[in-house]
Design a protein around this motif. Structure first.
Motif, mmCIF file in Angstrom:
data_model
loop_
_atom_site.group_PDB
_atom_site.id
_atom_site.type_symbol
_atom_site.label_atom_id
_atom_site.label_comp_id
_atom_site.label_asym_id
_atom_site.label_seq_id
_atom_site.Cartn_x
_atom_site.Cartn_y
_atom_site.Cartn_z
ATOM 1 N N ALA A 86 -0.706 -6.146 -10.142
ATOM 2 C CA ALA A 86 -1.695 -6.364 -8.945
ATOM 3 C C ALA A 86 -1.047 -5.684 -7.764
ATOM 4 C CB ALA A 86 -1.878 -7.831 -8.950
ATOM 5 N N LEU A 87 0.015 -5.680 -7.360
ATOM 6 C CA LEU A 87 0.476 -5.376 -5.865
ATOM 7 C C LEU A 87 0.743 -3.734 -6.055
ATOM 8 C CD1 LEU A 87 3.004 -7.973 -5.181
ATOM 9 C CD2 LEU A 87 0.811 -7.820 -4.252
ATOM 10 N N GLU A 88 1.271 -3.262 -7.270
ATOM 11 C CA GLU A 88 1.420 -1.680 -7.237
ATOM 12 C C GLU A 88 0.191 -0.985 -7.145
ATOM 13 O OE1 GLU A 88 5.004 0.018 -8.901
ATOM 14 O OE2 GLU A 88 5.196 -1.717 -10.138
ATOM 15 N N THR A 89 -0.608 -1.403 -8.078
ATOM 16 C CA THR A 89 -2.038 -0.922 -7.995
ATOM 17 C C THR A 89 -2.725 -0.964 -6.555
ATOM 18 O OG1 THR A 89 -3.413 -2.998 -8.734
ATOM 19 C CG2 THR A 89 -2.346 -1.078 -10.462
ATOM 20 N N LEU A 90 -2.359 -2.099 -5.941
ATOM 21 C CA LEU A 90 -3.047 -2.122 -4.630
ATOM 22 C C LEU A 90 -2.480 -1.230 -3.786
ATOM 23 C CD1 LEU A 90 -4.542 -3.495 -2.273
ATOM 24 C CD2 LEU A 90 -2.883 -5.204 -2.075
ATOM 25 N N ALA A 91 -1.067 -0.922 -3.829
ATOM 26 C CA ALA A 91 -0.424 -0.194 -2.983
ATOM 27 C C ALA A 91 -0.637 1.277 -3.345
ATOM 28 C CB ALA A 91 1.195 -0.307 -3.032
ATOM 29 N N LEU A 92 -0.708 1.793 -4.492
ATOM 30 C CA LEU A 92 -1.261 3.045 -4.722
ATOM 31 C C LEU A 92 -2.604 3.627 -4.355
ATOM 32 C CD1 LEU A 92 0.056 5.507 -6.166
ATOM 33 C CD2 LEU A 92 -1.210 4.781 -8.136
ATOM 34 N N ARG A 93 -3.556 2.456 -4.278
ATOM 35 C CA ARG A 93 -4.754 2.772 -3.936
ATOM 36 C C ARG A 93 -4.880 2.965 -2.198
ATOM 37 N NH1 ARG A 93 -10.042 2.011 -5.775
ATOM 38 N NH2 ARG A 93 -8.987 0.947 -7.818
ATOM 39 N N LEU A 94 -4.076 2.265 -1.831
ATOM 40 C CA LEU A 94 -4.006 2.246 -0.341
ATOM 41 C C LEU A 94 -3.250 3.558 0.451
ATOM 42 C CD1 LEU A 94 -3.036 -1.619 0.822
ATOM 43 C CD2 LEU A 94 -5.268 -0.334 1.264
ATOM 44 N N THR A 95 -2.341 3.951 -0.330
ATOM 45 C CA THR A 95 -1.468 5.054 0.202
ATOM 46 C C THR A 95 -2.160 6.309 -0.338
ATOM 47 O OG1 THR A 95 0.857 5.597 0.336
ATOM 48 C CG2 THR A 95 0.084 5.720 -2.218
ATOM 49 N N ILE A 96 -2.858 6.725 -1.264
ATOM 50 C CA ILE A 96 -3.172 8.044 -1.779
ATOM 51 C C ILE A 96 -3.840 8.826 -0.446
ATOM 52 C CG2 ILE A 96 -4.844 9.081 -3.264
ATOM 53 C CD1 ILE A 96 -3.998 7.643 -5.491
ATOM 54 N N PRO A 97 -5.063 8.179 0.082
ATOM 55 C CA PRO A 97 -5.671 8.754 1.282
ATOM 56 C C PRO A 97 -4.740 9.349 2.435
ATOM 57 C CG PRO A 97 -6.960 6.895 0.722
ATOM 58 C CD PRO A 97 -5.483 6.647 0.057
ATOM 59 N N HIS A 98 -3.421 8.682 2.520
ATOM 60 C CA HIS A 98 -2.471 9.091 3.363
ATOM 61 C C HIS A 98 -1.283 9.957 2.977
ATOM 62 C CE1 HIS A 98 -4.719 6.282 5.984
ATOM 63 N NE2 HIS A 98 -4.621 5.314 5.142
ATOM 64 N N LEU A 99 -1.094 10.352 1.819
ATOM 65 C CA LEU A 99 -0.104 11.071 1.275
ATOM 66 C C LEU A 99 -0.084 12.345 1.971
ATOM 67 C CD1 LEU A 99 -0.054 9.869 -2.590
ATOM 68 C CD2 LEU A 99 1.408 9.272 -0.580
ATOM 69 N N SER A 100 0.941 12.858 2.405
ATOM 70 C CA SER A 100 0.979 14.387 2.889
ATOM 71 C C SER A 100 1.871 15.301 1.809
ATOM 72 C CB SER A 100 1.842 13.965 4.157
ATOM 73 O OG SER A 100 3.206 13.815 3.977
ATOM 74 N N GLU A 101 1.694 16.293 1.921
ATOM 75 C CA GLU A 101 2.650 17.181 1.175
ATOM 76 C C GLU A 101 4.003 17.043 1.157
ATOM 77 O OE1 GLU A 101 3.327 19.746 -1.842
ATOM 78 O OE2 GLU A 101 1.369 19.148 -1.227
ATOM 79 N N ASP A 102 4.599 16.629 2.221
ATOM 80 C CA ASP A 102 5.929 16.444 2.689
ATOM 81 C C ASP A 102 6.424 15.325 1.560
ATOM 82 O OD1 ASP A 102 8.538 16.767 3.870
ATOM 83 O OD2 ASP A 102 8.186 14.826 4.662
ATOM 84 N N VAL A 103 5.692 14.142 1.915
ATOM 85 C CA VAL A 103 5.803 12.755 0.877
ATOM 86 C C VAL A 103 5.696 13.036 -0.646
ATOM 87 C CG1 VAL A 103 4.882 10.592 0.226
ATOM 88 C CG2 VAL A 103 5.228 11.374 2.760
ATOM 89 N N LEU A 104 4.958 13.985 -0.914
ATOM 90 C CA LEU A 104 4.831 14.355 -2.371
ATOM 91 C C LEU A 104 6.070 15.102 -2.858
ATOM 92 C CD1 LEU A 104 0.960 15.302 -2.327
ATOM 93 C CD2 LEU A 104 1.949 13.196 -3.410
ATOM 94 N N GLN A 105 6.459 16.171 -2.121
ATOM 95 C CA GLN A 105 7.452 16.916 -2.447
ATOM 96 C C GLN A 105 8.912 15.981 -2.499
ATOM 97 O OE1 GLN A 105 7.897 20.256 0.631
ATOM 98 N NE2 GLN A 105 6.041 21.199 -0.329
ATOM 99 N N GLN A 106 8.937 15.076 -1.508
ATOM 100 C CA GLN A 106 9.966 14.019 -1.531
ATOM 101 C C GLN A 106 10.159 13.361 -2.971
ATOM 102 O OE1 GLN A 106 10.589 11.360 1.913
ATOM 103 N NE2 GLN A 106 9.604 13.139 3.008
ATOM 104 N N ALA A 107 9.025 12.804 -3.160
ATOM 105 C CA ALA A 107 8.844 12.002 -4.560
ATOM 106 C C ALA A 107 9.105 12.998 -5.602
ATOM 107 C CB ALA A 107 7.272 11.491 -4.706
ATOM 108 N N ASP A 108 8.857 14.173 -5.717
ATOM 109 C CA ASP A 108 9.078 15.025 -6.615
ATOM 110 C C ASP A 108 10.697 15.492 -6.809
ATOM 111 O OD1 ASP A 108 8.136 16.903 -8.840
ATOM 112 O OD2 ASP A 108 9.152 18.310 -7.758
#
Length: 286
Positions: free
Chosen positions: A154-176
């Motif tokens: 419940a919490l992780e799907t909520l967090a993911l839904r909230l975060t996707i519109p705000h993800l920058s390329e820098d954050v995506l590169q950090q995750a990768d």
């Protein structure tokens, strides 16, 4: 990888730590002491600290950046980390009593930082406090593990839904980059920590600090069952989630995450049920 990640492998939990490099200083650090305890579990409590003093705990000097950061922490924070690691590695086992006076003597500190450390571990679910009995290492039932999984979903799907519109390329590169580190990580606890860092990196842009704190505590509790055989599949799912996030495919990312959490929850639940069944059979046999 979600809260109940890395499959349950009983031998892996009690697997001895790899030998650490010789420290420059003679004072043993908490991490080195936990490693020694893993080699001789029966002496674990006595070996959590070797020749301890408050100064040694707070100013431990090591060769790694991660351990060097410990020197800037309070005594209670370092003790909390040492005890948490001992529980996660199976050195301190479920039901084992943790006496404040004994711990204070072993760490070379007063009872105050010990009490603070035990309170924090109780908040995280690692220990339980009983009147007239003291503090003991907690155990998880299959039902509790299943509940943790459901909360995480419940919490992780909520967090993911909230975060996707705000993800920058820098954050995506950090995750990768974190996923690349996970590929190379062989230590179970190191893997668990990197797993949390991956999810934390993705969820932080949602700007929901309380939600992130709840998830961090759930991850810590679930990581008491660090598992190995799921790593390859988990990494594939991580990269699918990351790719969906990169293309702002919210529903696809949520679907992969949800299926991933549900699938991995079955592993520790099945393991604990099997362990309980074996214990019951032994009691009947005796």
């Amino acid at each position: 990888m979600q809260c109940l990640e890395t499959t349950i492998a009983k031998n892996a939990i009690f697997e001895p730590l790899q030998a650490k490099k010789q420290q420059k200083h003679t004072d043993a650090t908490i991490t080195a002491s936990v490693a020694a305890a893993a080699i001789a579990p029966t002496r674990a409590l006595r070996q959590l600290m070797v020749t301890p003093t408050t100064r040694t705990i707070v100013n431990a000097s090591t060769n790694s950046t991660a351990e060097a950061s410990r020197s800037r922490r309070t005594a209670s924070e370092v003790i909390t980390e040492a005890l948490r690691e001992a529980i996660l590695r199976g050195i301190l086992k479920g039901g084992q009593r943790l006496g404040q006076e004994e711990l204070a003597a072993q760490f070379g500190v007063s009872r105050l930082p010990i009490r603070e450390a035990l309170r924090q571990l109780e908040v995280e679910g690692f220990v339980l406090s009983y009147p007239h009995r003291g503090v003991v290492v907690s155990t998880l039932t299959p039902e509790e593990v299943q509940e943790i999984s459901e909360i995480c979903l419940a919490l992780e799907t909520l967090a993911l839904r909230l975060t996707i519109p705000h993800l920058s390329e820098d954050v995506l590169q950090q995750a990768d980059a974190i996923l690349s580190k996970i590929d190379q990580e062989t230590d179970l606890l190191g893997w668990s920590e990197l797993n949390w860092q991956f999810h934390k990196t993705l969820y932080t842009p949602a700007n929901r600090p309380r939600l992130l704190t709840l998830l961090k505590n759930l991850y810590a509790t679930a990581n008491r069952y660090p598992l190995t055989s799921y790593k390859a599949q988990s990494q594939q799912e991580h990269r699918k989630i990351l790719e969906a996030c990169r293309h702002r495919e919210t529903e696809t990312a949520l679907k992969i995450l949800e299926q991933h959490i549900e699938a991995t929850a079955k592993m520790p639940v099945a393991y604990l049920k099997r362990e309980n069944s074996e214990d019951a059979s032994q009691e009947i046999g005796n």
